[in-house]
Design a protein around this motif. Structure first.
Motif, PDB file in Angstrom:
ATOM      1  N   MET A 142      32.069  44.378  44.089  1.00 52.58           N
ATOM      2  CA  MET A 142      31.967  43.150  43.301  1.00 52.58           C
ATOM      3  C   MET A 142      30.971  43.309  42.167  1.00 52.58           C
ATOM      4  O   MET A 142      31.208  42.818  41.055  1.00 52.58           O
ATOM      5  N   ALA A 143      29.853  43.974  42.427  1.00 53.99           N
ATOM      6  CA  ALA A 143      28.855  44.187  41.367  1.00 53.99           C
ATOM      7  C   ALA A 143      29.492  44.950  40.206  1.00 53.99           C
ATOM      8  O   ALA A 143      29.349  44.557  39.034  1.00 53.99           O
ATOM      9  N   LEU A 144      30.199  46.017  40.513  1.00 52.78           N
ATOM     10  CA  LEU A 144      30.850  46.812  39.478  1.00 52.78           C
ATOM     11  C   LEU A 144      31.916  45.996  38.741  1.00 52.78           C
ATOM     12  O   LEU A 144      31.987  46.016  37.508  1.00 52.78           O
ATOM     13  N   LEU A 145      32.723  45.278  39.494  1.00 51.85           N
ATOM     14  CA  LEU A 145      33.779  44.478  38.889  1.00 51.85           C
ATOM     15  C   LEU A 145      33.212  43.361  38.018  1.00 51.85           C
ATOM     16  O   LEU A 145      33.687  43.126  36.901  1.00 51.85           O
ATOM     17  N   VAL A 146      32.197  42.678  38.495  1.00 58.71           N
ATOM     18  CA  VAL A 146      31.605  41.577  37.726  1.00 58.71           C
ATOM     19  C   VAL A 146      30.947  42.109  36.451  1.00 58.71           C
ATOM     20  O   VAL A 146      31.111  41.518  35.374  1.00 58.71           O
ATOM     21  N   LEU A 147      30.220  43.206  36.538  1.00 59.45           N
ATOM     22  CA  LEU A 147      29.610  43.772  35.336  1.00 59.45           C
ATOM     23  C   LEU A 147      30.680  44.217  34.340  1.00 59.45           C
ATOM     24  O   LEU A 147      30.526  44.035  33.125  1.00 59.45           O
ATOM     25  N   THR A 148      31.775  44.779  34.826  1.00 60.67           N
ATOM     26  CA  THR A 148      32.896  45.155  33.958  1.00 60.67           C
ATOM     27  C   THR A 148      33.497  43.914  33.302  1.00 60.67           C
ATOM     28  O   THR A 148      33.772  43.905  32.097  1.00 60.67           O
ATOM     29  N   MET A 149      33.678  42.865  34.098  1.00 60.36           N
ATOM     30  CA  MET A 149      34.222  41.613  33.570  1.00 60.36           C
ATOM     31  C   MET A 149      33.328  41.021  32.491  1.00 60.36           C
ATOM     32  O   MET A 149      33.811  40.531  31.471  1.00 60.36           O
ATOM     33  N   LEU A 150      32.016  41.052  32.733  1.00 62.15           N
ATOM     34  CA  LEU A 150      31.092  40.503  31.745  1.00 62.15           C
ATOM     35  C   LEU A 150      31.165  41.284  30.440  1.00 62.15           C
ATOM     36  O   LEU A 150      31.213  40.689  29.351  1.00 62.15           O
ATOM     37  N   ALA A 151      31.179  42.610  30.533  1.00 60.61           N
ATOM     38  CA  ALA A 151      31.270  43.438  29.328  1.00 60.61           C
ATOM     39  C   ALA A 151      32.579  43.152  28.587  1.00 60.61           C
ATOM     40  O   ALA A 151      32.587  42.978  27.360  1.00 60.61           O
ATOM     41  N   GLY A 181      39.688  38.986  36.685  1.00 60.40           N
ATOM     42  CA  GLY A 181      39.157  37.698  37.145  1.00 60.40           C
ATOM     43  C   GLY A 181      39.780  37.273  38.463  1.00 60.40           C
ATOM     44  O   GLY A 181      39.097  36.786  39.370  1.00 60.40           O
ATOM     45  N   PHE A 182      41.095  37.482  38.591  1.00 61.09           N
ATOM     46  CA  PHE A 182      41.747  37.185  39.870  1.00 61.09           C
ATOM     47  C   PHE A 182      41.259  38.148  40.955  1.00 61.09           C
ATOM     48  O   PHE A 182      41.174  37.785  42.120  1.00 61.09           O
ATOM     49  N   GLY A 183      40.920  39.376  40.555  1.00 61.38           N
ATOM     50  CA  GLY A 183      40.328  40.331  41.496  1.00 61.38           C
ATOM     51  C   GLY A 183      38.986  39.836  42.017  1.00 61.38           C
ATOM     52  O   GLY A 183      38.698  39.920  43.217  1.00 61.38           O
ATOM     53  N   VAL A 184      38.149  39.318  41.120  1.00 64.19           N
ATOM     54  CA  VAL A 184      36.848  38.757  41.519  1.00 64.19           C
ATOM     55  C   VAL A 184      37.060  37.593  42.479  1.00 64.19           C
ATOM     56  O   VAL A 184      36.401  37.506  43.527  1.00 64.19           O
ATOM     57  N   LEU A 185      37.971  36.707  42.125  1.00 64.47           N
ATOM     58  CA  LEU A 185      38.240  35.542  42.980  1.00 64.47           C
ATOM     59  C   LEU A 185      38.722  35.977  44.362  1.00 64.47           C
ATOM     60  O   LEU A 185      38.272  35.449  45.383  1.00 64.47           O
ATOM     61  N   THR A 186      39.588  36.963  44.397  1.00 67.45           N
ATOM     62  CA  THR A 186      40.089  37.473  45.682  1.00 67.45           C
ATOM     63  C   THR A 186      38.959  38.087  46.502  1.00 67.45           C
ATOM     64  O   THR A 186      38.828  37.812  47.701  1.00 67.45           O
ATOM     65  N   LEU A 187      38.139  38.921  45.863  1.00 65.63           N
ATOM     66  CA  LEU A 187      37.046  39.567  46.594  1.00 65.63           C
ATOM     67  C   LEU A 187      36.014  38.574  47.114  1.00 65.63           C
ATOM     68  O   LEU A 187      35.488  38.746  48.217  1.00 65.63           O
ATOM     69  N   ILE A 188      35.709  37.537  46.341  1.00 65.63           N
ATOM     70  CA  ILE A 188      34.698  36.581  46.814  1.00 65.63           C
ATOM     71  C   ILE A 188      35.234  35.786  48.002  1.00 65.63           C
ATOM     72  O   ILE A 188      34.504  35.491  48.948  1.00 65.63           O
ATOM     73  N   VAL A 189      36.529  35.470  47.984  1.00 63.21           N
ATOM     74  CA  VAL A 189      37.125  34.774  49.137  1.00 63.21           C
ATOM     75  C   VAL A 189      37.124  35.697  50.351  1.00 63.21           C
ATOM     76  O   VAL A 189      36.773  35.279  51.463  1.00 63.21           O
ATOM     77  N   LEU A 190      37.479  36.972  50.149  1.00 62.86           N
ATOM     78  CA  LEU A 190      37.415  37.939  51.251  1.00 62.86           C
ATOM     79  C   LEU A 190      35.987  38.080  51.771  1.00 62.86           C
ATOM     80  O   LEU A 190      35.766  38.163  52.986  1.00 62.86           O
ATOM     81  N   ARG A 191      35.029  38.112  50.853  1.00 67.05           N
ATOM     82  CA  ARG A 191      33.634  38.264  51.273  1.00 67.05           C
ATOM     83  C   ARG A 191      33.163  37.067  52.086  1.00 67.05           C
ATOM     84  O   ARG A 191      32.472  37.237  53.104  1.00 67.05           O
ATOM     85  N   LEU A 192      33.522  35.878  51.655  1.00 60.66           N
ATOM     86  CA  LEU A 192      33.159  34.682  52.432  1.00 60.66           C
ATOM     87  C   LEU A 192      33.797  34.718  53.817  1.00 60.66           C
ATOM     88  O   LEU A 192      33.146  34.414  54.815  1.00 60.66           O
ATOM     89  N   GLY A 193      35.066  35.107  53.863  1.00 61.19           N
ATOM     90  CA  GLY A 193      35.739  35.231  55.156  1.00 61.19           C
ATOM     91  C   GLY A 193      35.091  36.284  56.039  1.00 61.19           C
ATOM     92  O   GLY A 193      34.907  36.085  57.244  1.00 61.19           O
ATOM     93  N   TRP A 194      34.720  37.404  55.424  1.00 62.01           N
ATOM     94  CA  TRP A 194      34.068  38.481  56.178  1.00 62.01           C
ATOM     95  C   TRP A 194      32.745  38.005  56.761  1.00 62.01           C
ATOM     96  O   TRP A 194      32.401  38.329  57.902  1.00 62.01           O
TER      97      TRP A 194
END
Length: 180
Positions: A21-30, A55-68
């Protein structure tokens, strides 16, 4: 190597989710900062599509992370309870809120343009906002403000992790190796 968290250590799945997520979010911000200065055109339209897909990848990962975290709760914080732990907890909650709200506001803003919102230039997703110039302006403004808050939060998060590591408490090592 444990996949699940323990009371004192981060499991592999939590660490992979965190760093992915850190890598994806930093990529998204750039990417987001880059396309915010562009005039949309045929030559750069793919960048907007990439931003939406990620962005949909971030949303998916954060939902997975909350579930985890429901299945495998995070370890207890290092150090004595106090204001620093309370601030860290509030910061983490704000991360979760922003990482859900930012993609949704971008989705709503894109929906309001009337142009199909697509994932990977392949799948059209349902619009979540009525087509309207006012809605487009509103949702993209929300998206921009929340993103600026996220950038500030990331900076504070990174500085706090560095400060704690320099103090030798092991918090950063634990997120890298799983344990102190």
């Amino acid at each position: 190597m444990a996949f699940r968290n323990t009371p004192d250590s981060f499991g592999l799945i939590t660490r992979v989710l965190h760093w992915a997520m850190a890598l994806l979010v930093l990529t998204m911000l750039a990417l987001g900062l880059r396309i915010s200065d562009m005039e949309p055109g045929l030559s750069n339209l793919w960048l907007y599509g990439l931003h939406k897909t990620l962005g949909f990848g971030v949303l998916t990962l954060i939902v997975l992370r909350l579930g985890w975290h429901l299945i495998s709760p995070v370890p207890k914080p290092i150090g004595p309870p106090g204001l620093a732990q309370l601030a860290a907890r509030a910061g983490h909650i704000l991360f979760y809120v922003l990482l859900i709200a930012i993609p949704i506001s971008g989705w709503a803003g894109s929906s309001a343009t009337g142009i199909d919102v697509m994932i990977a230039d392949r799948w059209v997703v349902q619009p979540i906002a009525e087509v309207s110039e006012a809605g487009e302006a509103f949702w993209f403004s929300v998206h921009e403000v929340l993103t600026k808050i996220l950038i500030g939060l990331i900076i504070v998060h990174m500085l706090a992790a560095l400060k704690r590591e320099l103090a030798g408490d092991g918090t950063l090592r634990r997120m890298i190796r799983g344990r102190v």
